[in-house]
Design an enzyme around this catalytic site. Structure first.
Site, PDB file in Angstrom:
ATOM      1  CE  LYS A 226      31.552  42.734  44.766  1.00  0.00           C
ATOM      2  NZ  LYS A 226      32.076  43.807  43.888  1.00  0.00           N
ATOM      3  CD  GLU A 301      27.838  33.462  32.555  1.00  0.00           C
ATOM      4  OE1 GLU A 301      28.943  33.132  32.052  1.00  0.00           O
ATOM      5  OE2 GLU A 301      27.320  34.571  32.428  1.00  0.00           O
ATOM      6  CB  CYS A 336      31.698  34.763  29.850  1.00  0.00           C
ATOM      7  SG  CYS A 336      29.969  35.136  29.580  1.00  0.00           S
ATOM      8  CD  GLU A 433      37.290  34.193  30.286  1.00  0.00           C
ATOM      9  OE1 GLU A 433      37.453  34.141  31.522  1.00  0.00           O
ATOM     10  OE2 GLU A 433      36.169  34.209  29.756  1.00  0.00           O
TER      11      GLU A 433
HETATM   12  P1  NAP Z   1      36.327  38.671  38.983  1.00  0.00           P
HETATM   13  O1  NAP Z   1      37.382  39.058  39.943  1.00  0.00           O
HETATM   14  O2  NAP Z   1      35.914  37.258  38.883  1.00  0.00           O
HETATM   15  O3  NAP Z   1      35.074  39.613  39.295  1.00  0.00           O
HETATM   16  C1  NAP Z   1      33.715  39.267  39.222  1.00  0.00           C
HETATM   17  C2  NAP Z   1      32.986  39.732  40.473  1.00  0.00           C
HETATM   18  O4  NAP Z   1      33.456  38.997  41.604  1.00  0.00           O
HETATM   19  C3  NAP Z   1      33.205  41.186  40.804  1.00  0.00           C
HETATM   20  O5  NAP Z   1      32.052  41.736  41.388  1.00  0.00           O
HETATM   21  C4  NAP Z   1      34.319  41.092  41.828  1.00  0.00           C
HETATM   22  O6  NAP Z   1      34.411  42.221  42.648  1.00  0.00           O
HETATM   23  C5  NAP Z   1      33.905  39.880  42.609  1.00  0.00           C
HETATM   24  N1  NAP Z   1      34.971  39.253  43.375  1.00  0.00           N
HETATM   25  C6  NAP Z   1      36.307  39.293  43.159  1.00  0.00           C
HETATM   26  N2  NAP Z   1      36.952  38.578  44.099  1.00  0.00           N
HETATM   27  C7  NAP Z   1      36.018  38.077  44.931  1.00  0.00           C
HETATM   28  C8  NAP Z   1      36.058  37.260  46.088  1.00  0.00           C
HETATM   29  N3  NAP Z   1      37.208  36.811  46.584  1.00  0.00           N
HETATM   30  N4  NAP Z   1      34.895  36.937  46.691  1.00  0.00           N
HETATM   31  C9  NAP Z   1      33.724  37.370  46.199  1.00  0.00           C
HETATM   32  N5  NAP Z   1      33.615  38.154  45.116  1.00  0.00           N
HETATM   33  C10 NAP Z   1      34.750  38.498  44.472  1.00  0.00           C
HETATM   34  O7  NAP Z   1      36.730  39.158  37.573  1.00  0.00           O
HETATM   35  P2  NAP Z   1      37.710  40.382  37.275  1.00  0.00           P
HETATM   36  O8  NAP Z   1      38.874  40.429  38.200  1.00  0.00           O
HETATM   37  O9  NAP Z   1      36.882  41.580  37.264  1.00  0.00           O
HETATM   38  O10 NAP Z   1      38.218  39.964  35.846  1.00  0.00           O
HETATM   39  C11 NAP Z   1      39.245  38.970  35.765  1.00  0.00           C
HETATM   40  C12 NAP Z   1      38.927  37.991  34.694  1.00  0.00           C
HETATM   41  O11 NAP Z   1      37.707  37.322  34.982  1.00  0.00           O
HETATM   42  C13 NAP Z   1      38.689  38.571  33.326  1.00  0.00           C
HETATM   43  O12 NAP Z   1      39.845  38.886  32.670  1.00  0.00           O
HETATM   44  C14 NAP Z   1      37.918  37.460  32.674  1.00  0.00           C
HETATM   45  O13 NAP Z   1      38.773  36.463  32.239  1.00  0.00           O
HETATM   46  C15 NAP Z   1      37.068  36.938  33.790  1.00  0.00           C
HETATM   47  N6  NAP Z   1      35.710  37.510  33.771  1.00  0.00           N
HETATM   48  C16 NAP Z   1      34.704  36.721  33.335  1.00  0.00           C
HETATM   49  C17 NAP Z   1      33.419  37.235  33.274  1.00  0.00           C
HETATM   50  C18 NAP Z   1      32.263  36.426  32.786  1.00  0.00           C
HETATM   51  O14 NAP Z   1      31.256  36.983  32.393  1.00  0.00           O
HETATM   52  N7  NAP Z   1      32.331  35.109  32.852  1.00  0.00           N
HETATM   53  C19 NAP Z   1      33.162  38.546  33.635  1.00  0.00           C
HETATM   54  C20 NAP Z   1      34.222  39.327  34.113  1.00  0.00           C
HETATM   55  C21 NAP Z   1      35.476  38.784  34.163  1.00  0.00           C
HETATM   56  P3  NAP Z   1      35.360  43.446  42.220  1.00  0.00           P
HETATM   57  O15 NAP Z   1      35.202  43.642  40.760  1.00  0.00           O
HETATM   58  O16 NAP Z   1      34.791  44.532  42.978  1.00  0.00           O
HETATM   59  O17 NAP Z   1      36.742  43.057  42.602  1.00  0.00           O
END
Ligand code: NAP
Ligand code: MG
Length: 530
Positions: A226, A301, A336, A433
């Site tokens: 996904k 990760e 990240c 972060e």
């Molecule tokens: P996120 O919510 O953690 O999204 C990462 C993935 O998880 C996306 O595919 C997201 O889907 C999915 N997801 C979200 N809620 C979920 C749940 N309850 N159960 C299963 N999967 C779920 O990250 P974000 O909201 O896009 O970004 C928020 C913050 O996360 C950023 O500002 C950053 O600090 C951090 N982040 C870290 C990384 C990294 O590489 N470590 C990458 C991205 C973001 P959807 O996107 O479709 O909601």
């Protein structure tokens, strides 16, 4: 296909026209004229997007889609299936069937390796279009996607292809005390885990798909992937290439949708044997809870707040300054492992901070598809708000914004590359972060001062050290609690190098041969020889 209006937090994203004309665009004034996409990509975008399930392209069960935005101007570029629990269930069922009954498990490791290799070749063959698509969907400069994201993704498949024939067990001499005189032949085999759910973020959409799919396939698993709602397109294009490479039906299934629905259903599904997640630490914790139902294996990760430590004895201060700027501003700080906390030895603090700020001011902001763009927009309006909210909190708590400090332009999701000083440890910009181009710079006096401060974070993903003193470099590398330590460099990645976090930055390692531990399980076989 019916299209829904985005709801809840997505409701704020509107289909805005391009608001401002291009400026001549040096420095941080965001430009937002939309460059034309190539004819090939325009044709691909015009096709309806479907999920890849069991080798077929299918609509979401509800027939609904969600809008996919160009972050450079907020316009809608495409629609993707708004998948829910039922769609995830179909995909998991297809993956299970492919794992239990399909030709995949009967293939020799060499055949499997060749298929994985071919995926890498196809990525390279379509590198220009993939870079263009990634740039349009995520906002990153096309030139960066072309030299980094796309070749790294191809390289990952090529590297993992080689492992398919080298996943070996051991022969184990055993001494069973309660069976005197009996003889045994004992060995271990490393087998695939089964059906793997993979949930990936938006910051490197194609590359994260590669990091996840490469080892899972090399080890013989079947997958439901996904992608992030913000950037589903390159994963769907990759799905086409996987089929073109000859992957049997159901081995990889790609389902687009939101995290709270599709992602949560995948993490909780009873017939998924393992879930691999990259994203925020907050969602990582939700994944762990969701996985508890059938105790599926979990690898994570997650986020970081990585320290980048510059000593005054660094070989060349200008190189360290360039490195510090790259550490935070690469991919708009949406990494990240971004070096978001710059710790500088006090004697050179002013010079280093002024140097990084000067580089920040020179960065050309613009749409990723413009050839001279060096930094594109944040991926989404939500991310723009998040980053500017942190900046405002920093200002309210008395930090000094040396350069930058707000949104750039008034259309698209651009923010100014920002350097902040005069911070206190308890400020949210120091602790949390931000995932944007916001650098927090602090002074330190000596080694004893800097080590505990560098480690003063719940995260432990990466760190940087700049010094020409070899002994000091080793001492610091050993003392830092981080999964990667870069010395006199930053952001160096390779398919052969394991990557992952200490502390709350994750469980397990991506890439290298270590990742294969996460996609195989060991079976011990004992044969009585009489
Ligand atoms: P996120 O919510 O953690 O999204 C990462 C993935 O998880 C996306 O595919 C997201 O889907 C999915 N997801 C979200 N809620 C979920 C749940 N309850 N159960 C299963 N999967 C779920 O990250 P974000 O909201 O896009 O970004 C928020 C913050 O996360 C950023 O500002 C950053 O600090 C951090 N982040 C870290 C990384 C990294 O590489 N470590 C990458 C991205 C973001 P959807 O996107 O479709 O909601
Ligand atoms: Mg999200």
């Amino acid at each position: 296909m019916k299209t829904i209006t985005p709801t809840s937090r997505r409701a704020s994203r509107t289909n805005k026209p391009i608001l401002t004309p291009a400026r001549d665009g040096h420095g941080n004034g965001a430009r937002s004229a939309r460059p034309a996409v190539s004819a090939g990509l325009a044709k691909w975008l015009a096709k309806p997007k479907r999920n890849l399930v069991g080798g077929d392209w299918v609509e979401a069960a509800s027939g609904r889609t969600f809008e996919v935005f160009n972050p450079a101007d907020g316009s809608v570029i495409d629609h993707a299936p708004d998948s829910k629990k039922e769609d995830i269930h179909r995909a998991v069922t297809a993956a299970r069937k492919a794992f239990e009954e399909g030709p995949w498990r009967r293939m020799t490791p060499s055949e499997r390796g060749k298929l994985v290799w071919r995926v890498g070749d196809l990525i390279l063959r379509h590198a220009d279009q993939l870079a263009e698509l990634e740039s349009l969907d995520n906002g990153k400069p096309r030139s960066v996607a072309r030299v980094a994201d796309v070749p790294l993704a191809a390289d990952l498949f090529h590297y993992m292809a080689g492992w398919a024939t080298k996943i070996e067990g051991n022969t184990i001499p055993i001494s069973v005390p309660y069976a005197p005189g009996a003889r045994f032949h004992a060995f271990t085999a490393r087998e695939p885990i089964g059906v793997v759910g993979q949930i990936i973020p938006w910051n490197f959409p194609l590359l994260m798909a590669a990091w996840k799919l490469g080892p899972a396939l090399a080890a013989g698993n079947c997958v439901v992937l996904k992608p992030a709602e913000q950037t589903p397109l390159s994963a769907l294009r990759l799905g086409e290439l996987l089929l073109e490479a000859g992957l049997p039906e159901g081995v990889v299934n790609i389902v687009t949708g939101f995290g709270e629905t599709a992602g949560a259903a995948l993490a909780a599904h009873e017939d998924v044997d393992k879930v691999a997640f990259t994203g925020s630490t907050e969602v990582g914790k939700l994944i762990v809870r969701a996985a508890a139902g059938n105790l599926k294996k979990v690898s994570l990760e997650l986020g970081g707040k990585s320290p980048n430590v510059v000593f005054k004895d660094t070989e060349n201060l200008a190189t360290a300054i360039d490195g510090a700027a790259n550490a935070i501003f690469f991919n708009h700080g949406q990494c990240c492992c971004a070096g978001s906390r710059l710790l500088v030895e006090q004697d050179v603090f002013d010079e280093v901070v002024a140097g990084v700020a000067e580089r920040a001011k020179q960065i050309k902001l613009g749409p990723g598809l413009d050839s001279d763009t060096q930094m594109g927009p944040m991926v989404s309006e939500e991310q723009l708000r998040r980053v500017t909210r942190y900046m405002n909190q920093g200002k309210q708590s008395g930090a000094c914004f040396f350069t930058g400090g707000g949104r750039a332009g008034d259309s698209g999701y651009f923010v100014q590359p920002t350097v902040v000083t005069d911070v206190k440890p308890k400020m949210s910009i120091v602790r949390e972060e931000i995932f944007g181009p916001v650098l927090v710079a602090e002074k330190f006096s000596d080694l004893e001062d800097v080590i505990p401060r560098a480690n003063q974070t719940p995260y432990g993903l990466a760190a940087g050290v700049w010094t020409r003193d070899l002994a000091k470099a080793h001492r610091v590398a050993e003392a830092l609690r981080a999964g990667t330590v870069w010395i006199n460099c930053y952001n160096i990645f390779d398919a052969a190098l394991p990557f992952g976090g200490y502390k709350q930055s994750g469980w397990g390692r991506e890439m290298g041969h270590e990742v294969l531990e996460l996609y195989t399980q060991t079976k011990a076989v004992v044969i009585g020889l009489g």
